[in-house]
Design a protein around this motif. Structure first.
Motif, PDB file in Angstrom:
ATOM      1  N   GLU A  18       0.867  -1.181   0.000  1.00  0.00           N
ATOM      2  CA  GLU A  18       0.000   0.000   0.000  1.00  0.00           C
ATOM      3  C   GLU A  18       0.900   1.226   0.000  1.00  0.00           C
ATOM      4  OE1 GLU A  18      -3.239   2.324  -0.267  1.00  0.00           O
ATOM      5  OE2 GLU A  18      -3.381   0.122  -0.273  1.00  0.00           O
ATOM      6  N   GLN A  19       0.755   2.058  -1.028  1.00  0.00           N
ATOM      7  CA  GLN A  19       1.664   3.174  -1.263  1.00  0.00           C
ATOM      8  C   GLN A  19       1.873   4.059  -0.034  1.00  0.00           C
ATOM      9  OE1 GLN A  19       1.555   5.230  -5.102  1.00  0.00           O
ATOM     10  NE2 GLN A  19       1.118   7.096  -3.934  1.00  0.00           N
ATOM     11  N   ALA A  20       0.810   4.488   0.609  1.00  0.00           N
ATOM     12  CA  ALA A  20       0.922   5.396   1.759  1.00  0.00           C
ATOM     13  C   ALA A  20       1.621   4.733   2.943  1.00  0.00           C
ATOM     14  CB  ALA A  20      -0.458   5.878   2.189  1.00  0.00           C
ATOM     15  N   GLU A  21       1.527   3.420   3.029  1.00  0.00           N
ATOM     16  CA  GLU A  21       2.079   2.702   4.174  1.00  0.00           C
ATOM     17  C   GLU A  21       3.569   2.391   4.021  1.00  0.00           C
ATOM     18  OE1 GLU A  21      -2.280   0.779   5.034  1.00  0.00           O
ATOM     19  OE2 GLU A  21      -0.656  -0.576   4.462  1.00  0.00           O
ATOM     20  N   LEU A  22       4.108   2.574   2.832  1.00  0.00           N
ATOM     21  CA  LEU A  22       5.551   2.486   2.627  1.00  0.00           C
ATOM     22  C   LEU A  22       6.150   3.883   2.537  1.00  0.00           C
ATOM     23  CD1 LEU A  22       7.603   0.112   0.434  1.00  0.00           C
ATOM     24  CD2 LEU A  22       8.102   2.538   0.434  1.00  0.00           C
TER      25      LEU A  22
END
Length: 183
Positions: A18-22
């Motif tokens: 998940e983009q925001a979580e990385l």
């Protein structure tokens, strides 16, 4: 434990993160001065997701198989459905997660990331949170699940979703700076 500006933090991910979580933890940790390394199952760019849509890619710095937990102060496991599902089938990844836990170092997992904590036998008798669909998996692994933005239990930090990233980041920075083991 070091001040955040002296910390070395490892993020592990593969396709489907998940983009925001990385990128959220990566950017916040670097902004605070931490040295952050991204490890994956291969060194080709990995594909991020924004929910069900393709997002940004990022090129890992190294291979998970080449990483030694002794070289880092903390571990971050982003979610996304495919990312932790793929990582939990890789023996080197599971062993790495266990090594961070065995050393009492902060292990931060968000959204579907706690699947790796289940695979690494780190959930029993711990209080955790996650994306709601993992609740049964975490409870079946012996954990107590809470619907909270961030849950810190010893050296484990868990969060539910992309909206929780700011609170997740701050909990991680606090835990790195305060340490989790008694000297």
């Amino acid at each position: 434990m070091p001040a955040i500006a002296d910390a070395r933090v490892l993020i592990i991910a593969t396709d489907g993160f998940e983009q925001a979580e990385l990128f959220g933890p990566l950017e916040r940790l670097r902004e605070a001065g931490a040295d952050v390394t991204l490890a994956s199952l291969r060194t080709d760019p990995i594909q991020g997701m924004v929910h069900d849509e393709k997002g940004r890619t990022i090129t890992p710095d190294t291979l998970i198989a080449d990483v030694d937990a002794d070289d880092y102060d903390a571990l971050v496991i982003p979610g996304g459905v495919a990312n932790p599902d793929k990582l939990r089938t890789d023996e080197a990844t599971v062993a790495l997660v266990q090594a961070f836990d065995d050393a009492g170092k902060p292990v931060a997992a968000i959204c579907h990331g706690p699947w790796l904590l289940v695979e690494a036998d780190m959930v029993e008798d711990r209080t955790v949170t996650s994306w709601p669909s993992l609740r049964t998996d975490l409870e079946n692994a012996g954990g107590e699940w809470e619907d909270e933005q961030v849950v810190v239990d010893g050296n484990i930090i868990t969060s539910r979703k992309p909206d929780d990233v700011p609170a997740f980041n701050e909990a991680l920075i606090r835990l790195i700076e305060q340490g989790v083991e008694e000297d």
